[in-house]
Design a protein around this motif. Structure first.
Motif, PDB file in Angstrom:
ATOM      1  N   LEU A  92     -42.861 -30.621 -11.838  1.00  0.00           N
ATOM      2  CA  LEU A  92     -42.095 -28.770 -11.879  1.00  0.00           C
ATOM      3  C   LEU A  92     -40.398 -29.567 -12.423  1.00  0.00           C
ATOM      4  CD1 LEU A  92     -43.214 -27.096  -8.379  1.00  0.00           C
ATOM      5  CD2 LEU A  92     -44.025 -27.204 -10.878  1.00  0.00           C
ATOM      6  N   ALA A  93     -39.878 -29.891 -12.543  1.00  0.00           N
ATOM      7  CA  ALA A  93     -38.988 -30.035 -13.933  1.00  0.00           C
ATOM      8  C   ALA A  93     -37.484 -29.381 -12.966  1.00  0.00           C
ATOM      9  CB  ALA A  93     -38.719 -29.810 -15.379  1.00  0.00           C
ATOM     10  N   SER A  94     -37.275 -28.227 -13.050  1.00  0.00           N
ATOM     11  CA  SER A  94     -36.548 -27.341 -12.634  1.00  0.00           C
ATOM     12  C   SER A  94     -36.297 -26.545 -11.522  1.00  0.00           C
ATOM     13  CB  SER A  94     -35.985 -26.965 -13.414  1.00  0.00           C
ATOM     14  OG  SER A  94     -36.495 -26.418 -14.379  1.00  0.00           O
ATOM     15  N   THR A 151     -38.128 -27.339 -19.897  1.00  0.00           N
ATOM     16  CA  THR A 151     -37.426 -28.091 -19.366  1.00  0.00           C
ATOM     17  C   THR A 151     -35.864 -28.344 -18.022  1.00  0.00           C
ATOM     18  OG1 THR A 151     -36.138 -28.147 -21.468  1.00  0.00           O
ATOM     19  CG2 THR A 151     -37.862 -29.979 -20.627  1.00  0.00           C
ATOM     20  N   SER A 152     -35.500 -26.714 -18.317  1.00  0.00           N
ATOM     21  CA  SER A 152     -34.295 -26.575 -17.120  1.00  0.00           C
ATOM     22  C   SER A 152     -34.133 -24.853 -17.450  1.00  0.00           C
ATOM     23  CB  SER A 152     -32.939 -27.450 -18.329  1.00  0.00           C
ATOM     24  OG  SER A 152     -32.312 -27.014 -17.375  1.00  0.00           O
ATOM     25  N   GLY A 187     -34.018 -23.519 -21.032  1.00  0.00           N
ATOM     26  CA  GLY A 187     -34.635 -24.193 -22.112  1.00  0.00           C
ATOM     27  C   GLY A 187     -35.899 -24.541 -22.037  1.00  0.00           C
ATOM     28  N   GLY A 188     -36.320 -25.398 -23.555  1.00  0.00           N
ATOM     29  CA  GLY A 188     -37.756 -25.711 -23.407  1.00  0.00           C
ATOM     30  C   GLY A 188     -37.966 -26.506 -24.916  1.00  0.00           C
ATOM     31  N   THR A 218     -32.436 -30.026 -23.064  1.00  0.00           N
ATOM     32  CA  THR A 218     -33.102 -31.349 -22.065  1.00  0.00           C
ATOM     33  C   THR A 218     -31.976 -30.659 -20.619  1.00  0.00           C
ATOM     34  OG1 THR A 218     -30.704 -31.920 -22.259  1.00  0.00           O
ATOM     35  CG2 THR A 218     -32.421 -33.184 -23.378  1.00  0.00           C
ATOM     36  N   LYS A 219     -31.106 -29.738 -20.710  1.00  0.00           N
ATOM     37  CA  LYS A 219     -29.939 -28.773 -20.277  1.00  0.00           C
ATOM     38  C   LYS A 219     -29.823 -27.698 -20.234  1.00  0.00           C
ATOM     39  CE  LYS A 219     -31.351 -31.879 -17.028  1.00  0.00           C
ATOM     40  NZ  LYS A 219     -30.380 -33.422 -16.352  1.00  0.00           N
ATOM     41  N   VAL A 220     -30.009 -26.846 -19.550  1.00  0.00           N
ATOM     42  CA  VAL A 220     -28.780 -25.840 -19.807  1.00  0.00           C
ATOM     43  C   VAL A 220     -27.887 -25.607 -18.365  1.00  0.00           C
ATOM     44  CG1 VAL A 220     -30.381 -24.381 -21.092  1.00  0.00           C
ATOM     45  CG2 VAL A 220     -31.355 -23.513 -18.926  1.00  0.00           C
TER      46      VAL A 220
END
Length: 343
Positions: A304-306, A42-43, A55-56, A83-85
């Motif tokens: 593609l999230a990040s 996710t990030s 992060g996942g 959600t975020k790193v």
């Protein structure tokens, strides 16, 4: 690790400013490493010259060497997906936000447990930005609030709320006390972190603003828009000095633009912006002209999230279905983008 497999379905494409294809690059062999996450990534963020943090949905925070794909640390502590790193460059501290409504700080050289907790949001934490000196942290949530924290003590210093301001992303302006924020209310805001008040709000867009990034010189911000079937889906350039309106739009994605980053100066003659989308494509844009310089389609990767820029020629892309993809820029003739590894 180390096994080479040919990805015959991957290709790079050159595009004119109007989006028409000019040519396709050669198929390349992709180094396949063991996946660092069991579920969607996710990030992802660059940590040091050879390291990255990700992060996942598997609730883990992972530090690995992006050159070799080797996992160096795996941090477990969140109760729900990450959600975020983020991190301060050249720092040993890593920060993670989660759907469990909390933020945690991890020490790269410390124990496997979190070094600090930052509880207090009422809903999922979706924005995370650390000051350049790593002394303060700003967080944002779907609870419509932004908070400022003391990193050492974990104490919340300020809290500000704005109706319908569902935060989607935060990024710190280099060398300044300002934080840029993207929101589901279609706004891009600039927060003064000293007393945590809104210093400026850009004119609203037509779609949700999903992400943002600030150039290394602190002069520009780029944001990504939600959308579908080519409606919306653009990236937008904003001038942080002349804050009346947008500077330029970058159009060509067919679904939500979920990540956008400024690339360090390097192979291209001018400044370059990279974007990734739910349409499985990563695009490179000439910042000044708006022309699409290159497109890479990652078939089978899912949304593609990040994105994270490791250096002037290396990008990391987090995907829902296929882990982290290592992308390389080259300029054999024109600027090209190709996948070289997956982990």
């Amino acid at each position: 690790m180390g096994k080479l497999q040919s990805k015959t379905h991957l290709h790079t494409s050159k595009y004119r400013a109007d989006g028409s294809a000019e040519k396709r690059g050669p198929v390349t062999a992709v180094q396949q490493h063991g996946p660092v996450h069991a579920e969607a990534v996710t990030s992802v963020a660059a940590l040091k010259p050879d390291l990255c943090v990700s992060g996942g949905k598997d609730k883990s925070v992972v530090v690995c060497n992006w050159r070799s794909g080797a996992v160096l640390r795996r941090f477990i502590g969140h109760e729900r997906e990450i959600t975020k790193v983020t991190c301060a460059l050249d720092s040993h501290r890593v920060f993670s936000a989660s759907r469990d409504k909390t933020v945690m700080m991890w020490e790269l050289l410390g124990t496997s447990g979190p070094r600090q907790h930052f509880p207090g949001h009422e809903l999922v934490v979706t924005g995370l930005a650390v000051s350049p000196d790593a002394s303060h942290l700003c967080t944002g949530s779907r609870d419509n609030t932004v908070c400022k924290w003391d990193v050492e003590t974990g104490k919340r210093l300020c809290r500000a709320g704005i109706s319908r301001n569902l935060v989607t992303h935060l990024c710190w302006v280099p060398g300044e006390p300002y934080v840029v924020q993207a929101s589901e209310d279609k706004m891009i805001r600039i927060w003064d972190s000293r007393e945590l008040h809104v210093a400026h709000t850009f004119p609203g867009k037509r779609h949700i603003q999903t992400c943002c990034d600030v150039s290394q010189d602190g002069r520009y911000c780029v944001s990504g828009s939600g959308g579908f079937a080519g409606e919306g889906c653009e990236a937008t350039l904003w001038d942080l000095r002349q804050t009346r309106s947008q500077v330029r739009e970058y159009r060509g994605h067919l679904q939500t633009t979920a990540a956008c980053v400024f690339l360090p100066r390097g192979l291209a003659p001018g400044p370059v912006i990279a974007t990734s989308s739910y349409d499985r494509r990563v695009k490179l844009w000439d910042q000044d002209s708006g022309a699409c310089l290159a497109t890479l389609c990652l078939q089978g990767a899912g949304p593609l999230a990040s994105l994270a820029a490791c250096d002037a020629s290396t990008l990391l892309c987090g995907s829902f279905n296929a882990g982290i993809r290592l992308l390389q820029l080259s300029n054999r003739t024109d600027l090209e983008l190709e996948e070289v590894a997956a982990f």
